[in-house]
Design a protein around this motif. Structure first.
Motif, short mmCIF file in Angstrom:
data_model
loop_
_atom_site.label_atom_id
_atom_site.label_comp_id
_atom_site.label_asym_id
_atom_site.label_seq_id
_atom_site.Cartn_x
_atom_site.Cartn_y
_atom_site.Cartn_z
N TRP A 136 0.84 -1.20 0.00
CA TRP A 136 0.00 0.00 0.00
C TRP A 136 0.88 1.25 0.00
CZ3 TRP A 136 -4.38 1.60 -1.49
CH2 TRP A 136 -4.92 2.79 -1.03
N PRO A 137 0.69 2.18 -0.95
CA PRO A 137 1.64 3.29 -1.13
C PRO A 137 1.32 4.57 -0.36
CG PRO A 137 0.16 3.23 -2.99
CD PRO A 137 -0.23 2.08 -2.10
N LEU A 138 0.14 4.70 0.25
CA LEU A 138 -0.25 5.97 0.85
C LEU A 138 -0.21 5.92 2.37
CD1 LEU A 138 -3.31 6.96 -1.39
CD2 LEU A 138 -0.88 7.46 -1.73
N THR A 139 -0.27 7.13 2.99
CA THR A 139 -0.29 7.19 4.45
C THR A 139 -1.64 6.79 5.01
OG1 THR A 139 -0.81 9.54 4.25
CG2 THR A 139 1.51 8.95 4.58
N ARG A 140 -2.72 7.10 4.30
CA ARG A 140 -4.05 6.67 4.78
C ARG A 140 -4.24 5.18 4.57
NH1 ARG A 140 -7.43 5.23 0.71
NH2 ARG A 140 -7.30 6.26 -1.33
N GLU A 141 -5.20 4.62 5.29
CA GLU A 141 -5.55 3.22 5.09
C GLU A 141 -6.35 3.07 3.79
OE1 GLU A 141 -4.80 0.45 7.01
OE2 GLU A 141 -3.40 1.87 7.92
N PRO A 142 -6.26 1.93 3.12
CA PRO A 142 -7.09 1.74 1.93
C PRO A 142 -8.57 1.68 2.31
CG PRO A 142 -5.98 -0.30 2.53
CD PRO A 142 -5.39 0.76 3.39
N TYR A 143 -9.40 2.22 1.43
CA TYR A 143 -10.84 2.14 1.65
C TYR A 143 -11.31 0.70 1.45
CZ TYR A 143 -10.84 7.24 1.23
OH TYR A 143 -10.61 8.59 1.40
N PRO A 144 -12.47 0.33 2.00
CA PRO A 144 -13.05 -0.97 1.69
C PRO A 144 -13.19 -1.15 0.17
CG PRO A 144 -14.19 -0.02 3.55
CD PRO A 144 -13.25 1.04 3.04
N PHE A 145 -12.82 -2.31 -0.31
CA PHE A 145 -12.87 -2.71 -1.73
C PHE A 145 -11.78 -2.05 -2.57
CE2 PHE A 145 -17.34 -2.71 -0.20
CZ PHE A 145 -17.51 -4.09 -0.14
N GLU A 146 -10.90 -1.26 -1.97
CA GLU A 146 -9.82 -0.63 -2.72
C GLU A 146 -8.64 -1.58 -2.84
OE1 GLU A 146 -8.00 3.87 -3.09
OE2 GLU A 146 -8.51 3.09 -1.10
N THR A 147 -8.06 -1.64 -4.00
CA THR A 147 -6.89 -2.49 -4.24
C THR A 147 -5.63 -1.77 -3.79
OG1 THR A 147 -6.42 -1.66 -6.47
CG2 THR A 147 -8.11 -3.38 -6.28
N ASN A 148 -4.48 -2.36 -4.06
CA ASN A 148 -3.23 -1.70 -3.69
C ASN A 148 -2.91 -0.50 -4.57
OD1 ASN A 148 -2.68 -3.86 -5.73
ND2 ASN A 148 -0.61 -3.00 -5.67
N ARG A 149 -3.70 -0.28 -5.61
CA ARG A 149 -3.55 0.92 -6.42
C ARG A 149 -4.68 1.87 -6.05
NH1 ARG A 149 -2.02 1.25 -12.70
NH2 ARG A 149 -0.06 0.76 -11.66
N PRO A 150 -4.38 3.01 -5.40
CA PRO A 150 -5.43 3.94 -4.99
C PRO A 150 -6.31 4.35 -6.17
CG PRO A 150 -3.34 4.54 -3.99
CD PRO A 150 -3.04 3.45 -4.97
N GLY A 151 -7.62 4.31 -5.92
CA GLY A 151 -8.57 4.67 -6.98
C GLY A 151 -9.04 3.51 -7.81
N VAL A 152 -8.44 2.33 -7.61
CA VAL A 152 -8.88 1.12 -8.30
C VAL A 152 -9.51 0.20 -7.26
CG1 VAL A 152 -8.21 -0.88 -9.68
CG2 VAL A 152 -7.10 1.33 -10.05
N PHE A 153 -10.78 -0.14 -7.46
CA PHE A 153 -11.53 -0.95 -6.51
C PHE A 153 -11.91 -2.28 -7.17
CE2 PHE A 153 -11.91 3.45 -5.40
CZ PHE A 153 -12.00 3.51 -4.03
N ALA A 154 -12.27 -3.26 -6.35
CA ALA A 154 -12.72 -4.55 -6.86
C ALA A 154 -13.98 -4.97 -6.11
CB ALA A 154 -11.64 -5.62 -6.70
N ALA A 155 -14.96 -5.51 -6.83
CA ALA A 155 -16.23 -5.92 -6.22
C ALA A 155 -16.73 -7.19 -6.87
CB ALA A 155 -17.27 -4.80 -6.38
N GLY A 156 -17.44 -8.00 -6.11
CA GLY A 156 -18.03 -9.22 -6.64
C GLY A 156 -17.07 -10.38 -6.64
N ASP A 157 -17.34 -11.36 -7.51
CA ASP A 157 -16.62 -12.63 -7.48
C ASP A 157 -15.13 -12.51 -7.73
OD1 ASP A 157 -19.06 -13.71 -7.00
OD2 ASP A 157 -19.24 -14.83 -8.87
N ILE A 158 -14.71 -11.45 -8.42
CA ILE A 158 -13.28 -11.30 -8.74
C ILE A 158 -12.46 -10.96 -7.50
CG2 ILE A 158 -13.30 -8.82 -9.22
CD1 ILE A 158 -11.55 -9.36 -11.65
N ARG A 159 -13.12 -10.53 -6.44
CA ARG A 159 -12.43 -10.07 -5.24
C ARG A 159 -12.17 -11.21 -4.27
NH1 ARG A 159 -13.30 -8.23 -0.16
NH2 ARG A 159 -15.49 -8.88 -0.24
N HIS A 160 -10.96 -11.25 -3.72
CA HIS A 160 -10.60 -12.24 -2.71
C HIS A 160 -11.53 -12.10 -1.50
CE1 HIS A 160 -8.07 -14.60 0.06
NE2 HIS A 160 -8.30 -13.63 0.94
N GLY A 161 -12.15 -13.22 -1.09
CA GLY A 161 -13.00 -13.21 0.09
C GLY A 161 -14.43 -12.83 -0.15
N SER A 162 -14.85 -12.65 -1.40
CA SER A 162 -16.24 -12.27 -1.67
C SER A 162 -17.16 -13.45 -1.39
CB SER A 162 -16.40 -11.80 -3.12
OG SER A 162 -16.13 -12.86 -4.02
#
Length: 586
Positions: free
Chosen positions: A517-543
């Protein structure tokens, strides 16, 4: 006027029949009159006073070439149970709409609580399509919408009035199957004709079709498309295949449940939203013949219908869709995410939601890999089911999608055998589906059984099964096998830029390693390791791998997209360079 069950069917009459069955003549007459008032002359209403009379009438109508669209029967009949009658009627007329009628009880409620166990059982076992408490004064509000919905479903299956395309090709040609499957999963009305059938020969002759270049698709205006790709077919159909702009607020990859939900909420909340979908609206969920446990649909809804409602909703709210192209690259250009399509075009967005879903894992058996589309299918039965009437078919898998496919195939095939590697169905399948499967006489479940081989030349002819319980390997005939085992995300193209788990699923928020994770803030829910890129549904680990779960993730992810877009430009973390006694941003 209603015809009684004792009347002989009228020869040559084309209007399909609506049959009302009950023991109280006055009560039956009221229901029949309500149906005639709304649905005649498109349908003919007949009545019967008992289960025996109804079955006798159905047995006379069939040989006379009559169609029966719906049967509405009281739960309690003078000579039996209404549910049993509906089951027997459905065995005589495939696709018949089955409505169970209840007397209004002392509570005057929409759900007949005094008969609730019977209703729950019939619904859970898939023995009815709809139910209705009689006695509500306003037929417009309660009775007609229910019947219309049932008749609309029957009409779509049995007498489509509008055909956009006529496809001429071979039943077991993989290219032809892929073409028809694409039309089916996207809800495009078409008919299919074998080249040596009467209609097929007429179409080939009348439209000057080159028989060497089948399959051919004949448009409603007479234009012929020889061996068209899905992109060519989509363009012919007026479907948008390229984004109309270069820059968006939000780009969503995938038009499955998660992507459609993201599209609805993104567009409705003022984001310029684009959805990119490679093949079909609804993804895997869109091919489900019936979803019975989705919130708000007590009578169930097909995956395709649910997906197309969501697509219409997103479109009307302003979301843009572009179909038939896959995404091959993801890069960053300042504050923008840049997506590269398979044709080399690029589109940029302030934020991206990955909702590409998953695909079914392959069996990895060479002799079966050669027959994909020719009896071997990865996914739901869909377009193939009518071609296996009277045949033995197999479904591989133990999750809900496999159970739904087996139930759908059982309406056509002589027998559908569900092959499950595990020791029970309970681990991966909903209880309502298990109960329906157990109650369907032409579905067989074989536990601890795997496909290890197969045979066939032009099409599948049989399978080799290994039974771990009996420790034997055997050859069985099979006209078709539908494989629904496991789920594999197609994320190879993301591996260079996103954190994935060992199976290729996208890691998000709490599952990310701190070093990713590259930023000082924590990632938002569903946010990937690239800020501004999110993942939802079956493609996401743990869905959750459920339709409702995917819809929830897609809609909630949009909320965190807004939070991301509202924050100032990201500030890189500070790294102390002690040797130089200075602070460096990285």
């Amino acid at each position: 006027m209603s015809a009684s069950a004792d009347d002989a069917p009228l020869a040559g009459q084309q209007a399909p029949v609506l049959l009302v069955v009950g023991g109280d003549p006055a009560d039956v007459a009221i229901t029949a009159a309500a149906l005639e008032h709304r649905f005649a002359p498109d349908y003919r209403v007949r009545t019967a006073g008992s289960a025996a009379a109804a079955l006798a009438d159905l047995d006379r109508l069939g040989p006379a070439g009559e169609q029966v669209a719906l049967i509405a029967a009281d739960l309690h009949l003078p000579d039996g149970d209404g549910v049993d009658l509906l089951v027997q009627a459905a065995a005589r007329y495939r696709g018949l709409a089955r409505v169970l009628l209840f007397d209004m009880d002392i509570h005057h409620t929409r759900i007949p609580f005094t008969e609730l166990p019977a209703l729950q059982r019939a619904s859970a076992l898939g023995q009815i399509d709809a139910w209705m408490v009689k006695g509500w004064v306003n037929s417009e509000e309660w009775f007609y919408p229910l019947v219309q919905e049932a008749l609309s479903a029957w009409s779509r299956a049995h007498r489509p009035s509008h055909v956009v395309y006529r496809v001429v090709g071979e039943q077991w040609d993989p290219v032809c199957h892929d073409l028809r499957d694409g039309l089916t999963v996207n809800g495009v009305p078409f008919t299919f004709h074998l080249p040596d059938s009467d209609d097929g020969r007429r179409l080939l002759r009348d439209h000057g079709v080159d028989e060497v270049r089948l399959p051919a698709v004949i448009r409603h205006d007479g234009t012929v498309l020889h061996q068209p790709s899905l992109t060519e077919l989509a363009t012919s159909h007026g479907v948008q295949v390229h984004p109309t702009a270069d820059d968006y607020d939000l780009v969503v990859l995938g038009a499955g449940p998660a992507g459609l939900a993201a599209g609805v909420y993104g567009a409705s909340e003022g984001l310029r939203t684009l959805l990119l979908e490679e093949r079909s609206i609804g993804g895997q969920a869109g091919t489900s013949s019936m979803i019975r446990n989705y919130l708000g649909f007590p009578r169930g809804i097909s995956g395709g219908e649910l997906a197309h409602r969501a697509w219409q909703q997103a479109t009307l709210l302003g979301a843009e869709f572009a179909f038939t192209h896959s995404v091959t690259g993801l890069a960053t250009d300042g504050a923008r995410q840049v997506l590269t399509l398979d044709d080399g075009r690029q589109v940029a967005a302030r934020a991206v939601i990955l909702a590409g879903g998953v695909t079914y894992r392959r069996l990895g058996i060479p002799e079966l890999d050669q027959l994909v589309g020719a009896g071997v299918f990865y996914g739901a039965a869909g377009v193939t089911a009518p071609a296996v009437v009277g045949e033995e078919v197999h479904v591989v898998g133990g999750a809900n999608s496999a159970g739904q496919a087996a139930l759908h195939l059982a309406r056509y095939a002589a027998r559908a055998t569900l092959l499950v590697r595990g020791t029970s169905l309970t681990a991966g399948m909903s209880d309502y589906l298990i109960r329906q499967i157990e109650a369907t006489p032409n579905i067989t479940v074989r536990l601890r059984t795997q496909v290890v081989g197969g045979r066939g030349t032009a099409r599948l002819e049989g399978l080799t099964l290994r039974d771990a319980e009996r420790r034997i390997t055997e050859e069985v005939p099979s006209a078709a096998v539908f494989v629904m085992i496991g789920a594999e995300p197609r994320t190879d193209w993301l591996a260079p830029v996103l954190a994935l788990d060992e199976r290729g699923f996208v890691l998000t928020d709490r599952d990310l390693a701190s070093t990713d994770w590259p930023l000082t803030r924590e990632p938002y829910p569903f946010e990937t390791n690239r800020p501004g890129v999110f993942a939802a549904g079956d493609i996401r680990h743990g869905s959750a791998k459920r339709v409702a779960g995917a819809v929830g993730e897609g809609s909630v992810a949009v909320g965190f997209v807004h939070r991301y877009l509202a924050e100032p430009a990201p500030v890189p973390p500070l790294r102390m360079d002690h040797s130089a006694a200075s602070t460096t941003a990285v």
